[in-house]
Design a protein around this motif. Structure first.
Motif, PDB file in Angstrom:
ATOM      1  N   HIS A   1     -24.176  56.866  10.760  1.00 43.44           N
ATOM      2  CA  HIS A   1     -24.760  56.715   9.550  1.00 43.44           C
ATOM      3  C   HIS A   1     -24.360  55.332   9.115  1.00 43.44           C
ATOM      4  O   HIS A   1     -23.018  55.348   8.782  1.00 43.44           O
ATOM      5  N   GLN A   2     -24.995  54.449   8.791  1.00 45.62           N
ATOM      6  CA  GLN A   2     -24.824  53.277   8.208  1.00 45.62           C
ATOM      7  C   GLN A   2     -24.971  53.031   6.684  1.00 45.62           C
ATOM      8  O   GLN A   2     -25.488  54.085   6.202  1.00 45.62           O
ATOM      9  N   PRO A   3     -24.155  52.219   6.192  1.00 41.23           N
ATOM     10  CA  PRO A   3     -23.976  52.285   4.755  1.00 41.23           C
ATOM     11  C   PRO A   3     -25.477  52.296   3.851  1.00 41.23           C
ATOM     12  O   PRO A   3     -25.703  52.734   2.668  1.00 41.23           O
ATOM     13  N   ASP A   4     -26.586  51.673   4.454  1.00 37.98           N
ATOM     14  CA  ASP A   4     -27.823  51.621   4.032  1.00 37.98           C
ATOM     15  C   ASP A   4     -28.512  52.919   4.082  1.00 37.98           C
ATOM     16  O   ASP A   4     -29.755  52.948   3.549  1.00 37.98           O
ATOM     17  N   GLY A   5     -28.127  53.795   4.629  1.00 39.55           N
ATOM     18  CA  GLY A   5     -28.632  55.044   4.850  1.00 39.55           C
ATOM     19  C   GLY A   5     -29.238  55.282   6.068  1.00 39.55           C
ATOM     20  O   GLY A   5     -29.988  56.385   6.389  1.00 39.55           O
ATOM     21  N   SER A   6     -29.518  54.392   6.848  1.00 34.67           N
ATOM     22  CA  SER A   6     -30.234  54.426   8.188  1.00 34.67           C
ATOM     23  C   SER A   6     -29.022  54.835   9.190  1.00 34.67           C
ATOM     24  O   SER A   6     -27.999  54.942   9.283  1.00 34.67           O
ATOM     25  N   GLU A   7     -29.693  55.398  10.365  1.00 37.76           N
ATOM     26  CA  GLU A   7     -28.954  55.915  11.406  1.00 37.76           C
ATOM     27  C   GLU A   7     -29.067  55.188  12.636  1.00 37.76           C
ATOM     28  O   GLU A   7     -30.310  54.946  12.852  1.00 37.76           O
ATOM     29  N   ARG A   8     -28.002  54.679  13.034  1.00 38.49           N
ATOM     30  CA  ARG A   8     -28.156  53.855  14.541  1.00 38.49           C
ATOM     31  C   ARG A   8     -27.749  54.654  15.683  1.00 38.49           C
ATOM     32  O   ARG A   8     -26.788  55.245  15.430  1.00 38.49           O
ATOM     33  N   THR A   9     -28.329  54.922  16.676  1.00 39.38           N
ATOM     34  CA  THR A   9     -28.300  55.739  17.634  1.00 39.38           C
ATOM     35  C   THR A   9     -28.418  54.700  19.201  1.00 39.38           C
ATOM     36  O   THR A   9     -29.421  53.918  19.272  1.00 39.38           O
ATOM     37  N   VAL A  10     -27.355  54.614  19.920  1.00 31.24           N
ATOM     38  CA  VAL A  10     -27.361  54.024  20.971  1.00 31.24           C
ATOM     39  C   VAL A  10     -27.260  54.844  22.194  1.00 31.24           C
ATOM     40  O   VAL A  10     -26.098  55.427  22.254  1.00 31.24           O
ATOM     41  N   HIS A  11     -28.005  54.623  23.371  1.00 34.11           N
ATOM     42  CA  HIS A  11     -27.923  55.179  24.435  1.00 34.11           C
ATOM     43  C   HIS A  11     -27.645  54.274  25.398  1.00 34.11           C
ATOM     44  O   HIS A  11     -28.268  53.028  25.597  1.00 34.11           O
ATOM     45  N   TYR A  12     -26.458  54.332  26.074  1.00 33.53           N
ATOM     46  CA  TYR A  12     -26.088  53.433  26.952  1.00 33.53           C
ATOM     47  C   TYR A  12     -25.561  54.112  28.425  1.00 33.53           C
ATOM     48  O   TYR A  12     -25.368  54.941  28.847  1.00 33.53           O
TER      49      TYR A  12
END
Length: 130
Positions: free
Chosen positions: A91-102
């Motif tokens: 969860h990023q400070p702006d409230g969004s969620e970053r998801t990375v599949h690698y």
């Protein structure tokens, strides 16, 4: 690499326990690591020196949920030979969620699919009936 991740997971667990003891609220963290390397095979020897090679095979994951600070993240990774697959989210400070599949291997290199999701908070209005 797995030793760095394991060290990070231990640090996160210690910090989470400290925050709980300080009265700031409850934090949750967990981690798991499994290593399943095969039997060592001799690669080559130089006099008395012998090098060994095993088929690397492991999985690990960790998760942190701290409602007080908003620190919310998780990761899972597995390796079988030269193929590594995994994901992480935070969860990023702006409230969004970053998801990375690698995933990556020696033949195709490293590839990552990054996605962002915004979670909208809908306030609940309570109607009072008199």
């Amino acid at each position: 690499m797995y030793s760095k991740v394991l060290c990070m997971a231990v640090i996160v667990a210690i910090v989470a326990q400290f925050e709980d003891a300080s009265g700031y609220g409850v934090a949750f963290s967990s981690n798991h690591f499994s290593k399943h390397d095969g039997h060592p095979e001799i690669v080559h020897g130089h006099g008395h020196h012998v090098d060994y090679h095993t088929h690397p095979h492991y999985t690990f994951d960790y998760k942190v949920e701290d409602q007080h600070t908003g620190d919310m993240k998780s990761q899972h990774e597995s390796r079988d030979g030269d193929v590594v697959k995994g994901y992480y989210s935070l969860h990023q400070p702006d409230g969004s969620e970053r998801t990375v599949h690698y995933h990556g291997d020696h033949h195709t290199g490293f590839h990552a699919d990054v996605k962002y999701a915004t979670h909208h908070i809908v306030p609940h209005h309570h109607h009072h009936h008199y």
